[in-house]
Scaffold this motif. Sequence first.
Motif, short mmCIF file in Angstrom:
data_model
loop_
_atom_site.label_atom_id
_atom_site.label_comp_id
_atom_site.label_asym_id
_atom_site.label_seq_id
_atom_site.Cartn_x
_atom_site.Cartn_y
_atom_site.Cartn_z
N HIS A 95 7.93 7.08 -1.92
CA HIS A 95 8.57 6.07 -1.08
C HIS A 95 9.75 5.45 -1.82
O HIS A 95 9.92 5.66 -3.04
N ASN A 96 10.55 4.70 -1.12
CA ASN A 96 11.62 3.95 -1.75
C ASN A 96 11.01 2.81 -2.56
O ASN A 96 10.03 2.19 -2.15
N PHE A 133 10.01 -0.53 -1.06
CA PHE A 133 8.98 -0.55 -0.01
C PHE A 133 7.65 -0.96 -0.62
O PHE A 133 7.24 -0.44 -1.66
N ALA A 153 4.34 -0.40 -0.92
CA ALA A 153 3.46 0.71 -0.57
C ALA A 153 1.99 0.33 -0.71
O ALA A 153 1.61 -0.37 -1.66
N ALA A 193 2.75 1.40 7.68
CA ALA A 193 3.54 2.43 7.01
C ALA A 193 3.58 3.71 7.85
O ALA A 193 2.56 4.17 8.36
N ARG A 194 4.78 4.26 7.99
CA ARG A 194 4.98 5.52 8.71
C ARG A 194 5.02 6.64 7.68
O ARG A 194 5.82 6.60 6.75
N GLY A 234 15.23 8.91 6.52
CA GLY A 234 14.78 7.60 6.98
C GLY A 234 13.82 7.63 8.15
O GLY A 234 13.56 6.60 8.77
N ASP A 264 8.45 6.03 6.12
CA ASP A 264 8.43 5.17 4.94
C ASP A 264 7.92 5.91 3.71
O ASP A 264 8.31 5.60 2.58
#
Length: 326
Positions: free
Chosen positions: A130-131, A134, A136, A148-149, A204, A207
């Motif tokens: 993930h970024n 984010f 997590a 969260a996707r 994008g 997530d």
Amino acid sequence: MRSLILAAGIVSLGQSALAETPVLSVLTYDSFVSEWGPGPAIEKAFEADCACDLQFVGAGDGAALLSRVRLEGAATEADVVLGLDTNLTAAAAATGLFAPHGQTPDLSLPVAWDDATFLPYDWGWFAFVHNRDFAAPASFEALAVSDARIVIQDPRSSTPGLGLLMWVKAAHGDRAGEVWAALADNIVTVTPGWSEAYGLFLEGEADMVLSYTTSPAYHLIAEEDDSKTAALFDEGHYMQVEVMGKLAGTDQPDLADRFLAFMLSDAAQEILPTTNWMYPAREPASGLPKGFETLIQPGTSLLLPAAEAEALRGAAIEEWRAALAR
């Protein structure tokens, strides 16, 4: 006239030499043979010493390799299969299409290796990438109750997809079906392979994406981008050990053996960390590339024995399908 005869002779000799050049066909997954994967560098390095023509044949993602080998059977033109993992080795061995490797390599795996048919060439831990900005979740249960996707891969065609099923199974046992039912609404889509899933994440569309703890090293080393990281899960992380095996029907058995040995040499093992973005099966003398020391280190490593993984595979896939179909 003599010059024409001489020229014809030279052409004839050249064609004869070309015709006698042995060809080694290695069936592998698509990302291995991509221009950014290890295939081109491995091919160049091996051909510099083998006096042969090494040909990689891409066949989708890792789990698709076994399906192709089964379909082609003894008629396959492949000499070596590279890209299965321990969740598939029992099924692959059961086909009777693979020959013993006969090698005793010195490995750097975190687990003991005693498989007489398949040799590892790299390994890693599965993780959700993930970024860094984010927040997590830190477990499957926390992920399930979050917004969260995620993007994952199909376990029927992808070794990471199958690895995720084994991760949930190893961590949660008989509760795996419940975990999948809770995770179902977090899943944006299921892709055939790793490349498609990671591409959607980078665009994008999600997530988090199922990948490896080593994936952020690519962004850090190749792109000088430290914005990606992997979520450290409380349950621990499932390992993937990628393997290679020689087909019993190969007409180039000695060359296939040389290739298997080469893949565990410093020359090849130095290539893999920054092209396949995995840990080498035998750490080369030069060590790991700078940047790997920044990666997360799971406190618990999960890995089901090959026979147990094979016994659980069918039921685990059905649990997954049932949960996502609701």
